[in-house]
Design a protein around this motif. Structure first.
Motif, PDB file in Angstrom:
ATOM      1  N   GLN A 272       0.803  -1.216   0.000  1.00 53.28           N
ATOM      2  CA  GLN A 272       0.000   0.000   0.000  1.00 53.28           C
ATOM      3  C   GLN A 272       0.841   1.274   0.000  1.00 53.28           C
ATOM      4  O   GLN A 272       0.352   2.328  -0.382  1.00 53.28           O
TER       5      GLN A 272
ATOM      6  N   PHE B 269      -1.849  -9.486   3.081  1.00 53.35           N
ATOM      7  CA  PHE B 269      -2.688  -9.667   1.876  1.00 53.35           C
ATOM      8  C   PHE B 269      -1.957 -10.100   0.597  1.00 53.35           C
ATOM      9  O   PHE B 269      -2.564 -10.712  -0.258  1.00 53.35           O
TER      10      PHE B 269
ATOM     11  N   ASN C 110      -1.840 -10.549   8.759  1.00 56.74           N
ATOM     12  CA  ASN C 110      -2.839  -9.513   8.951  1.00 56.74           C
ATOM     13  C   ASN C 110      -4.201  -9.941   8.421  1.00 56.74           C
ATOM     14  O   ASN C 110      -4.325 -10.390   7.279  1.00 56.74           O
TER      15      ASN C 110
ATOM     16  N   TYR D 155     -12.875  -1.314  12.649  1.00 57.32           N
ATOM     17  CA  TYR D 155     -13.296  -0.173  11.824  1.00 57.32           C
ATOM     18  C   TYR D 155     -14.747   0.218  12.093  1.00 57.32           C
ATOM     19  O   TYR D 155     -15.035   1.372  12.377  1.00 57.32           O
TER      20      TYR D 155
ATOM     21  N   MET E 227     -17.707   3.030   3.156  1.00 56.91           N
ATOM     22  CA  MET E 227     -17.097   1.785   3.634  1.00 56.91           C
ATOM     23  C   MET E 227     -17.337   1.609   5.128  1.00 56.91           C
ATOM     24  O   MET E 227     -17.704   0.546   5.585  1.00 56.91           O
TER      25      MET E 227
ATOM     26  N   TRP F 246      -4.866   3.670  11.574  1.00 59.64           N
ATOM     27  CA  TRP F 246      -4.730   3.430  10.141  1.00 59.64           C
ATOM     28  C   TRP F 246      -5.219   4.682   9.428  1.00 59.64           C
ATOM     29  O   TRP F 246      -6.395   4.943   9.453  1.00 59.64           O
TER      30      TRP F 246
ATOM     31  N   GLU G 115      -5.642   1.674  -1.435  1.00 63.62           N
ATOM     32  CA  GLU G 115      -6.682   0.948  -0.700  1.00 63.62           C
ATOM     33  C   GLU G 115      -7.233  -0.209  -1.551  1.00 63.62           C
ATOM     34  O   GLU G 115      -8.393  -0.249  -1.934  1.00 63.62           O
ATOM     35  N   TRP G 116      -6.360  -1.141  -1.915  1.00 69.41           N
ATOM     36  CA  TRP G 116      -6.734  -2.402  -2.554  1.00 69.41           C
ATOM     37  C   TRP G 116      -7.681  -2.209  -3.746  1.00 69.41           C
ATOM     38  O   TRP G 116      -7.379  -1.381  -4.594  1.00 69.41           O
TER      39      TRP G 116
ATOM     40  N   PHE H 183      -7.343   7.259   3.863  1.00 71.04           N
ATOM     41  CA  PHE H 183      -7.301   6.939   5.297  1.00 71.04           C
ATOM     42  C   PHE H 183      -6.205   7.698   6.059  1.00 71.04           C
ATOM     43  O   PHE H 183      -6.030   7.480   7.262  1.00 71.04           O
TER      44      PHE H 183
HETATM   45  O1  IFM Z   1      -6.221  -0.667   4.123  1.00 72.02           O
HETATM   46  C1  IFM Z   1      -6.749  -1.706   4.869  1.00 72.02           C
HETATM   47  C2  IFM Z   1      -5.656  -2.569   5.444  1.00 72.02           C
HETATM   48  O2  IFM Z   1      -4.808  -3.070   4.471  1.00 72.02           O
HETATM   49  C3  IFM Z   1      -6.239  -3.736   6.210  1.00 72.02           C
HETATM   50  N1  IFM Z   1      -7.235  -3.294   7.155  1.00 72.02           N
HETATM   51  C4  IFM Z   1      -8.248  -2.369   6.703  1.00 72.02           C
HETATM   52  C5  IFM Z   1      -7.583  -1.186   6.004  1.00 72.02           C
HETATM   53  C6  IFM Z   1      -8.646  -0.155   5.574  1.00 72.02           C
HETATM   54  O3  IFM Z   1      -9.616  -0.720   4.766  1.00 72.02           O
END
Ligand code: IFM
Length: 441
Positions: A22, A116, A159, A278, A310, A376, A383-384, A392
């Protein structure tokens, strides 16, 4: 002197969290890079925050200058072991330099070993669907910990195995884009085997190490507490999403939506519980949702939802998640390894931060063993599948110029870290809209 305050214990860890793919940029030898090139995402990681090019230095400076005393980052397996038979010593050296950089700035390092992404060569072997991945992971962990142990003793093996399995093997948003509860269960079981092997190896190499994993806990409440089917759906969904790793660690038997898997070697393999939080959900029985096992999860009308949709600001959820963890593991320290919200204009983040930390403070005051908090994230990052659409960071990132701009939340978090607590003045200055809730007369 502040008028009123919520203080944390001495030695509390205050940090931010990031992950290799990321933030590093030019990370081209893993499954995510391929997924992005195939067009499955809303954008590409590209140069990201250019940490691999050296911009970690300025971001670590920011973290240190903002009063943080810890940072959680991850290492990229595909850089360290680009093929099954080769190690990239130069990549390991670069991570050593980064960790030394944290130490020089007074930041305790926490290193995540799997966040991930998988090397392409592992993905070709069906990644975590293949039981041999656990042993391959152990080999990678051995090599990495041998190289980095001088600068780190706080390790997070994996993670959010639950999010990874769900998004990659049920929702299909992460590579390989599958839709199978059974495959997701196999993947979590092999990740747990990998974690258990890594746990033992790290302790063999570094007896003083503290080793755990991080699960994203999603608390849930039934829409109508009096309605048995809502309660049933809530339980099915809660257990399905949250329970696999935690059950495997506490009993050696992993509970998944498609059955139990015996992994006795996993029992007790944690020195702390890493909790990512979250948001939380309301769950209603809904006959029109067979794909979600007839349980509809939603944020009730009027919730404080971020523009991206989200996550919502539901601070009582972090209290519920911590309480749940203390019931499951009465004697295990807890680290909040992630908590944050997407909020490009920073209109919601200050109250999200303060209200969540207030709940964390409440748990500490019950003498529940919460030892640290990682927000975070430090700076906007990839963000994937949503790429750059969700922001964030405490610092905003301009992708074109790589320029960072402080958001007000960066100053607020800095004030909290320096004070080791939240004061009424901070709340008045940064999020007066929740003042009366935090400091009632
Ligand atoms: O960005 C992600 C992170 O890689 C894993 N936990 C949630 C974050 C926010 O969606």
């Amino acid at each position: 002197m502040p008028t009123a305050s919520y203080h944390f214990p001495k030695g509390f860890l205050w940090g931010t969290a990031t992950a290799a793919h990321q933030v590093e940029g030019n990370n081209a030898n893993n499954n995510w890079h391929r997924w992005e090139q195939e067009g499955h995402t809303q954008g590409k990681a590209g140069l990201a925050c250019d940490w691999w090019g050296g911009r970690w230095k300025e971001d670590f400076d920011r973290a240190a200058e903002a009063g943080q005393n810890a940072h959680r980052l991850s290492v990229e397996w595909s850089r360290i072991q680009p093929t099954p038979d080769t190690w990239d010593e130069e990549a390991l050296e670069r991570y050593r330099t980064m960790l030394r950089g944290l130490r020089e700035r007074g930041l305790t390092a926490m290193v995540t070993l799997h966040h991930f992404t998988n090397p392409l060569w592992l993905e070709e072997r069906k990644a975590w669907e293949n039981e041999t991945s656990a042993a391959l992971f152990e080999k990678f962990v051995r090599k990495t910990v041998e190289a980095l142990r001088e600068y780190c003793s706080l390790w997070c093996t994996v993670n959010e195995p639950n999010v990874y399995a769900l998004l990659a093997y049920v929702a299909g948003d992460f590579p390989p884009g599958a839709h199978s509860l059974k495959r997701a269960a196999v993947v979590q079981a092999n990740l747990l085997r990998g974690h258990a092997a890594a746990y033992r190896t790290i302790h063999e190499l570094q007896p003083e190490a503290r080793v755990g994993f991080a699960v994203q806990i999603r608390p849930m409440v039934p829409a109508r507490a009096w309605f048995p089917l809502d309660r049933l759906m809530r339980n099915i969904q809660f257990n399905g999403i949250n329970l696999a790793f935690p059950s495997g660690i506490s009993t050696g038997v992993m509970k998944t939506p498609v059955g139990s898997v015996r992994i006795p070697e996993a029992k007790g393999t944690q020195d702390y519980f890493g909790l990512n939080y979250y948001s939380m959900d309301t769950v209603a029985f809904d006959l029109t949702r067979p794909a979600e096992l007839f349980g509809r999860r939603y944020y009730p009308e009027g919730s404080d939802v971020a523009v991206g949709g989200m996550n919502a600001n539901i601070p009582e959820g972090i209290f519920a998640a911590i309480k749940w963890a203390t019931r499951l593991y009465p004697d295990v320290p807890i680290l909040i390894t992630e908590n944050g919200i997407e909020d490009a204009d920073d209109s919601l983040r200050p109250r999200y931060l303060v209200q969540h930390l207030h709940q964390v403070w409440r748990t500490v005051n019950f003498n529940w063993p919460v030892k640290g908090y990682f927000f975070w994230s430090l700076v906007d990052n990839f963000e994937w599948e949503r790429a750059w659409t969700q922001r964030f960071g405490l610092w905003e990132l301009d992708l074109e110029t790589q320029k960072r701009t402080r958001r007000p939340s960066a100053d607020l978090y800095a004030a909290i870290c320096r004070e080791n607590g939240i004061t009424s003045e901070m709340v008045q200055q940064y999020c007066p809209e929740v003042f009366a809730r935090l400091f009632p007369e």
